[in-house]
Design a protein around this motif. Structure first.
Motif, mmCIF file in Angstrom:
data_model
loop_
_atom_site.group_PDB
_atom_site.id
_atom_site.type_symbol
_atom_site.label_atom_id
_atom_site.label_comp_id
_atom_site.label_asym_id
_atom_site.label_seq_id
_atom_site.Cartn_x
_atom_site.Cartn_y
_atom_site.Cartn_z
ATOM 1 N N ALA A 1 42.447 37.518 47.922
ATOM 2 C CA ALA A 1 41.851 38.810 48.305
ATOM 3 C C ALA A 1 41.683 39.770 47.124
ATOM 4 O O ALA A 1 40.578 40.314 46.919
ATOM 5 C CB ALA A 1 42.681 39.452 49.418
ATOM 6 N N PRO A 2 42.712 40.013 46.313
ATOM 7 C CA PRO A 2 42.471 40.911 45.164
ATOM 8 C C PRO A 2 41.576 40.293 44.105
ATOM 9 O O PRO A 2 40.886 41.022 43.377
ATOM 10 C CB PRO A 2 43.883 41.171 44.621
ATOM 11 N N ARG A 3 41.550 38.966 44.011
ATOM 12 C CA ARG A 3 40.708 38.319 42.996
ATOM 13 C C ARG A 3 39.227 38.440 43.354
ATOM 14 O O ARG A 3 38.388 38.589 42.463
ATOM 15 C CB ARG A 3 41.100 36.858 42.834
ATOM 16 N N ILE A 4 38.884 38.332 44.645
ATOM 17 C CA ILE A 4 37.470 38.479 45.007
ATOM 18 C C ILE A 4 37.036 39.926 44.793
ATOM 19 O O ILE A 4 35.909 40.189 44.366
ATOM 20 C CB ILE A 4 37.201 38.006 46.451
ATOM 21 N N ALA A 5 37.945 40.866 45.040
ATOM 22 C CA ALA A 5 37.609 42.263 44.757
ATOM 23 C C ALA A 5 37.375 42.469 43.264
ATOM 24 O O ALA A 5 36.366 43.065 42.849
ATOM 25 C CB ALA A 5 38.725 43.183 45.256
ATOM 26 N N LEU B 1 35.397 48.605 49.559
ATOM 27 C CA LEU B 1 34.095 48.455 48.911
ATOM 28 C C LEU B 1 33.562 47.034 49.077
ATOM 29 O O LEU B 1 32.377 46.831 49.374
ATOM 30 C CB LEU B 1 34.204 48.809 47.435
ATOM 31 N N VAL B 2 34.426 46.050 48.888
ATOM 32 C CA VAL B 2 33.997 44.663 49.016
ATOM 33 C C VAL B 2 33.520 44.369 50.432
ATOM 34 O O VAL B 2 32.494 43.703 50.631
ATOM 35 C CB VAL B 2 35.153 43.716 48.608
ATOM 36 N N GLN B 3 34.223 44.862 51.427
ATOM 37 C CA GLN B 3 33.795 44.650 52.812
ATOM 38 C C GLN B 3 32.438 45.289 53.073
ATOM 39 O O GLN B 3 31.563 44.690 53.720
ATOM 40 C CB GLN B 3 34.850 45.205 53.765
ATOM 41 N N THR B 4 32.240 46.489 52.560
ATOM 42 C CA THR B 4 30.948 47.168 52.719
ATOM 43 C C THR B 4 29.845 46.411 51.991
ATOM 44 O O THR B 4 28.731 46.261 52.501
ATOM 45 C CB THR B 4 31.048 48.610 52.189
ATOM 46 N N ALA C 1 42.861 30.283 43.115
ATOM 47 C CA ALA C 1 42.416 31.446 43.881
ATOM 48 C C ALA C 1 41.430 32.271 43.058
ATOM 49 O O ALA C 1 40.424 32.772 43.572
ATOM 50 C CB ALA C 1 43.619 32.296 44.291
ATOM 51 N N THR C 2 41.710 32.388 41.772
ATOM 52 C CA THR C 2 40.785 33.087 40.880
ATOM 53 C C THR C 2 39.452 32.352 40.785
ATOM 54 O O THR C 2 38.380 32.969 40.839
ATOM 55 C CB THR C 2 41.406 33.227 39.475
ATOM 56 N N LEU C 3 39.512 31.034 40.645
ATOM 57 C CA LEU C 3 38.278 30.241 40.573
ATOM 58 C C LEU C 3 37.435 30.424 41.828
ATOM 59 O O LEU C 3 36.226 30.668 41.744
ATOM 60 C CB LEU C 3 38.619 28.765 40.387
#
Length: 452
Positions: free
Chosen positions: A329-333, A353-356, A234-236
């Motif tokens: 989800a938290p990793r992409i953020a 913030l990520v969605q924006t 998931a992190t990768l």
């Protein structure tokens, strides 16, 4: 063999698994060995930076054994889904694991090859690597390392004096042998092969090997292993996306169970935030397109779970697979905030913030390299107009995690577009001029220092 004595720590843990996992092989006898790239920064971490050039070529071009590690090269056995089609007829077809070493923290690292000759799994291939393919792998691994993606590292590239015929590039073309340093070469496909053969003893041994040697955990619990792999992959996936990277061939035999990216073929960096962007010309359906990479990696991890059912109950494995999205989800953020150069504030504001950010990137079609260079530290330049108002507001409460004091920020963004990759290769092909490659590696490393 001069090395840094306190840092050179050989290992041979693969031998513990026995020949259920590997076949002893011999390297090709190349007509020539010309050292083209030597990664002393990586070599210094395992005590190999003290090798003379002659010793380097002897070990990484002729594959004389390194002291205290594997007595001969081992080609690993595995299966895999390739573009979702199961293939039981694969394995290390043009590479092998040559040595194992530990770094100063005790982490086990494999030295594996690409282009080192034929093995029992070469099928109809010649077991070789084009020099251009080796150059591309240097560029991919250096860029990914700088952008905080867990990746193998290109340790060595040696030209071998052979001419190769390839159908997808001008031929004949020059050949090379590459050595990568990787946190293990155990793939999801390694487990798939054992499940295919219903080898319960081999599966238990491999689970224990990975947990002990690659995760540092004294356990042989397959559920625990899947938990770790879900977390790492998931992190990768998240860091691929934040880097704008498209691997191109996310087959299950190309997914390392440590969550470390490796084996770079038709990779690209996406110019813009375009979910449909594809790296491989043969990926006609866009299975491994930029925006589908988290889905693709999740699907591959599902194949690991299916394989582990040989020795584990289904319910806990299914429960872990269902957690992939929640962990991603938290990793992409985290990954996008790292690239923006700001300090996270918490789950809700970070996700908002990520969605924006994603909406703005898609709507404007801005170049990713340009944007992340300009926005580092969380402050958009005035040249970013009204269409960026929502992102500017969202970034307002965020503090920079690092000042823009490094000289890198006084120049231009460092990217790795396909046009530049071709421009770096052209002088090598035309007049054996390697200066552009060395300059690019230095520039990428400077960017990495600025971001780190």
């Amino acid at each position: 063999m001069p090395t840094t004595p306190q840092a050179y720590r050989p290992a041979a843990t693969l031998l513990d698994l026995g020949p259920t996992l590997w076949d002893p092989v011999a390297a090709a006898d190349f007509p020539d060995t010309r050292l083209r790239f030597r990664n002393d920064r990586a070599a210094s971490q395992v005590g190999l930076d003290g090798l003379t050039e002659a010793e380097w070529v002897a070990h990484f071009g002729r594959f004389a054994p390194l002291a205290g590690t594997l007595p001969q090269p081992l080609a690993l056995r595995y299966h895999g889904h390739q573009f979702r089609q199961y293939n039981p007829d694969i394995g290390d077809g043009r590479g092998f694991t040559f040595a194992q070493v530990r770094d100063a923290q005790g982490r086990l690292l494999d030295l594996g090859t690409k282009g080192s000759g034929q093995t029992p799994y070469s099928r109809f291939g010649d077991g070789r690597l084009t020099l251009k393919g080796g150059v591309r792998e240097i560029l991919a691994t250096e860029m990914l390392e700088a952008l905080n993606v867990p990746t193998s590292r290109t340790l060595s590239l040696i030209e071998t004096g052979e001419e190769l015929v390839r159908g997808d590039e001008p031929s004949p073309t020059r050949a090379a042998v590459m050595v990568r340093m990787s946190h293990g070469h155990i793939r999801i496909g390694t487990f798939q092969r054992l499940a295919y053969h219903q080898d319960e003893d081999g599966m238990r041994a491999l689970v224990g090997y990975v947990l002990r040697n690659l995760y540092g955990e004294e356990s042989d619990d397959p559920v625990q292993l899947l938990d770790r792999v879900v977390d790492r992959t998931a992190t990768l996936a998240a860091r691929y996306m934040a880097a704008g990277f498209v691997h191109g061939v996310l087959n299950s035999d190309n997914i390392n169970v440590t969550g470390e990216s490796f084996d770079y073929g038709p990779w690209r960096f996406a110019p813009t935030w375009d979910p449909a962007f594809v790296a491989a010309y043969f990926d006609h359906a866009g299975l491994y397109a930029f925006g589908r990479q988290p889905e693709a990696i999740h699907w591959d991890v599902m194949q690991l779970a299916a394989s582990l059912r040989l020795i584990a109950e289904s319910d806990p494995l299914i429960a872990l697979i269902e957690q992939f999205g929640g962990r991603y989800a938290p990793r992409i953020a985290d990954a996008l905030l790292w690239r923006l150069g700001v300090v996270p504030r918490g789950t809700a504001p970070d996700r908002a913030l990520v969605q924006t950010l994603e909406r703005a990137l898609r709507a404007t079609g801005v170049g990713l390299d340009r944007f992340f260079f300009d926005a580092f530290g969380g402050r958009l330049p005035e040249s970013y107009g009204e269409e960026w108002a929502a992102l500017r507001d969202a970034l307002g409460p965020y503090a920079p995690r690092k000042e823009r004091s490094h000289p890198y920020w006084q120049g231009e963004p460092c990217g790795m577009g396909i046009e530049e990759v071709e421009a770096i290769w052209a002088p090598i092909a035309e007049r054996d001029d390697w200066s552009a490659l060395h300059a690019k590696v230095a520039a990428v490393r400077a960017m990495g220092d600025a971001l780190a």
